[in-house]
Write a protein that holds these residues in place. Sequence first.
Motif, PDB file in Angstrom:
ATOM      1  N   GLY A   1       0.810  -1.212   0.000  1.00 54.16           N
ATOM      2  CA  GLY A   1       0.000   0.000   0.000  1.00 54.16           C
ATOM      3  C   GLY A   1       0.845   1.264   0.000  1.00 54.16           C
ATOM      4  N   ILE A   2       2.041   1.159  -0.563  1.00 50.86           N
ATOM      5  CA  ILE A   2       2.990   2.268  -0.564  1.00 50.86           C
ATOM      6  C   ILE A   2       3.045   2.909  -1.943  1.00 50.86           C
ATOM      7  N   MET A   3       3.038   4.243  -1.945  1.00 54.08           N
ATOM      8  CA  MET A   3       3.212   5.008  -3.191  1.00 54.08           C
ATOM      9  C   MET A   3       4.314   6.026  -2.968  1.00 54.08           C
ATOM     10  N   MET A   4       4.895   6.481  -4.058  1.00 55.71           N
ATOM     11  CA  MET A   4       5.919   7.515  -4.010  1.00 55.71           C
ATOM     12  C   MET A   4       5.342   8.792  -4.612  1.00 55.71           C
ATOM     13  N   ALA A   5       5.488   9.902  -3.910  1.00 53.98           N
ATOM     14  CA  ALA A   5       4.980  11.188  -4.387  1.00 53.98           C
ATOM     15  C   ALA A   5       6.085  12.234  -4.273  1.00 53.98           C
ATOM     16  N   VAL A   6       6.157  13.112  -5.254  1.00 57.33           N
ATOM     17  CA  VAL A   6       7.137  14.190  -5.189  1.00 57.33           C
ATOM     18  C   VAL A   6       6.700  15.182  -4.114  1.00 57.33           C
ATOM     19  N   ARG A   7       7.584  15.426  -3.185  1.00 56.88           N
ATOM     20  CA  ARG A   7       7.307  16.392  -2.112  1.00 56.88           C
ATOM     21  C   ARG A   7       7.899  17.749  -2.444  1.00 56.88           C
ATOM     22  N   ARG A   8       9.079  17.715  -3.046  1.00 53.92           N
ATOM     23  CA  ARG A   8       9.760  18.958  -3.394  1.00 53.92           C
ATOM     24  C   ARG A   8      10.631  18.705  -4.609  1.00 53.92           C
ATOM     25  N   VAL A   9      10.692  19.697  -5.507  1.00 52.50           N
ATOM     26  CA  VAL A   9      11.569  19.586  -6.672  1.00 52.50           C
ATOM     27  C   VAL A   9      12.094  20.969  -7.031  1.00 52.50           C
ATOM     28  N   SER A  10      13.350  21.003  -7.428  1.00 52.52           N
ATOM     29  CA  SER A  10      13.912  22.242  -7.977  1.00 52.52           C
ATOM     30  C   SER A  10      14.740  21.848  -9.197  1.00 52.52           C
ATOM     31  N   ALA A  11      14.711  22.713 -10.181  1.00 58.18           N
ATOM     32  CA  ALA A  11      15.446  22.442 -11.419  1.00 58.18           C
ATOM     33  C   ALA A  11      16.243  23.671 -11.806  1.00 58.18           C
ATOM     34  N   GLU A  12      17.451  23.432 -12.266  1.00 57.41           N
ATOM     35  CA  GLU A  12      18.293  24.491 -12.788  1.00 57.41           C
ATOM     36  C   GLU A  12      18.576  24.162 -14.245  1.00 57.41           C
ATOM     37  N   TYR A  13      18.107  25.021 -15.118  1.00 53.96           N
ATOM     38  CA  TYR A  13      18.251  24.810 -16.559  1.00 53.96           C
ATOM     39  C   TYR A  13      19.516  25.508 -17.030  1.00 53.96           C
ATOM     40  N   LEU A  14      20.456  24.739 -17.570  1.00 55.29           N
ATOM     41  CA  LEU A  14      21.759  25.278 -17.931  1.00 55.29           C
ATOM     42  C   LEU A  14      21.922  25.524 -19.430  1.00 55.29           C
ATOM     43  N   LYS A  15      21.477  24.555 -20.230  1.00 55.71           N
ATOM     44  CA  LYS A  15      21.562  24.657 -21.691  1.00 55.71           C
ATOM     45  C   LYS A  15      20.370  23.914 -22.279  1.00 55.71           C
ATOM     46  N   PRO A  16      19.934  24.290 -23.465  1.00 54.57           N
ATOM     47  CA  PRO A  16      18.761  23.627 -24.041  1.00 54.57           C
ATOM     48  C   PRO A  16      19.091  22.282 -24.697  1.00 54.57           C
ATOM     49  N   ALA A  17      18.156  21.353 -24.564  1.00 57.43           N
ATOM     50  CA  ALA A  17      18.190  20.116 -25.346  1.00 57.43           C
ATOM     51  C   ALA A  17      17.307  20.355 -26.563  1.00 57.43           C
ATOM     52  N   ARG A  18      17.606  19.624 -27.636  1.00 58.33           N
ATOM     53  CA  ARG A  18      16.904  19.857 -28.894  1.00 58.33           C
ATOM     54  C   ARG A  18      16.366  18.554 -29.477  1.00 58.33           C
ATOM     55  N   LEU A  19      15.474  18.720 -30.419  1.00 56.38           N
ATOM     56  CA  LEU A  19      14.875  17.589 -31.124  1.00 56.38           C
ATOM     57  C   LEU A  19      15.944  16.604 -31.574  1.00 56.38           C
ATOM     58  N   ASP A  20      15.703  15.329 -31.322  1.00 57.38           N
ATOM     59  CA  ASP A  20      16.554  14.200 -31.703  1.00 57.38           C
ATOM     60  C   ASP A  20      17.811  14.031 -30.858  1.00 57.38           C
ATOM     61  N   ASP A  21      18.040  14.885 -29.865  1.00 55.19           N
ATOM     62  CA  ASP A  21      19.192  14.703 -28.987  1.00 55.19           C
ATOM     63  C   ASP A  21      19.083  13.383 -28.234  1.00 55.19           C
ATOM     64  N   ALA A  22      20.215  12.736 -28.045  1.00 55.23           N
ATOM     65  CA  ALA A  22      20.311  11.569 -27.174  1.00 55.23           C
ATOM     66  C   ALA A  22      20.787  12.078 -25.820  1.00 55.23           C
ATOM     67  N   LEU A  23      19.955  11.910 -24.805  1.00 56.33           N
ATOM     68  CA  LEU A  23      20.249  12.404 -23.471  1.00 56.33           C
ATOM     69  C   LEU A  23      20.517  11.253 -22.523  1.00 56.33           C
ATOM     70  N   ASP A  24      21.177  11.576 -21.436  1.00 51.33           N
ATOM     71  CA  ASP A  24      21.414  10.609 -20.379  1.00 51.33           C
ATOM     72  C   ASP A  24      21.003  11.270 -19.070  1.00 51.33           C
ATOM     73  N   VAL A  25      20.154  10.583 -18.299  1.00 49.72           N
ATOM     74  CA  VAL A  25      19.720  11.095 -17.006  1.00 49.72           C
ATOM     75  C   VAL A  25      20.378  10.249 -15.930  1.00 49.72           C
ATOM     76  N   THR A  26      21.205  10.895 -15.103  1.00 47.64           N
ATOM     77  CA  THR A  26      21.826  10.174 -13.999  1.00 47.64           C
ATOM     78  C   THR A  26      21.116  10.541 -12.711  1.00 47.64           C
ATOM     79  N   THR A  27      20.978   9.563 -11.840  1.00 48.17           N
ATOM     80  CA  THR A  27      20.283   9.741 -10.569  1.00 48.17           C
ATOM     81  C   THR A  27      21.164   9.219  -9.450  1.00 48.17           C
ATOM     82  N   SER A  28      21.342  10.049  -8.420  1.00 49.60           N
ATOM     83  CA  SER A  28      22.131   9.675  -7.249  1.00 49.60           C
ATOM     84  C   SER A  28      21.297   9.888  -5.994  1.00 49.60           C
ATOM     85  N   VAL A  29      21.389   8.949  -5.073  1.00 48.61           N
ATOM     86  CA  VAL A  29      20.706   9.073  -3.784  1.00 48.61           C
ATOM     87  C   VAL A  29      21.563   9.960  -2.887  1.00 48.61           C
ATOM     88  N   LYS A  30      20.952  11.046  -2.388  1.00 49.16           N
ATOM     89  CA  LYS A  30      21.673  11.982  -1.516  1.00 49.16           C
ATOM     90  C   LYS A  30      21.367  11.763  -0.041  1.00 49.16           C
TER      91      LYS A  30
END
Length: 145
Positions: free
Chosen positions: A63-92
């Motif tokens: 009966g457990i769900m995960m919900a976003v409690r807080r999020v902040s984003a810093e946009y540094l440069k734009p991604a564009r159509l057809d770009d291959a991106l990589d999303v890395t995630t680290s536990v802090k």
Amino acid sequence: MTLTALNTAATPTHSFPIRVYYEDTDAGGIVYYANYLKFAERARTEMLRDAGFHHTAMMAGDGIMMAVRRVSAEYLKPARLDDALDVTTSVKGLGAATIELDQSIQRGGQELCRVAVTIACVGRDGRPARLPATLRQALSTQIQS
């Protein structure tokens, strides 16, 4: 089914590839800002899945769900159509009912967006719930300082 999975082979930083599609962009072919949050969400889900924790099993068994409690984003440069991106995630960090994560969206090793997110564990009633012991154990070995 309860949470029992533990992938001890998990690496401290999870990586998830994403391709930018037409639907992700604005009229100029640049990724719309809110879609970076969608990319980050997919990567977080896959990080949990790769560690053996599936959202459907967590809900059905514990009966457990995960919900976003807080999020902040810093946009540094734009991604564009057809770009291959990589999303890395680290536990802090881990709280009694929360998981703190840092995420980076990159193209060819160049960081485009940084996301810091706190995920809260909630029960079926929507109230905070403790992180299941198996999830805590799996993630505690992955904490990055």
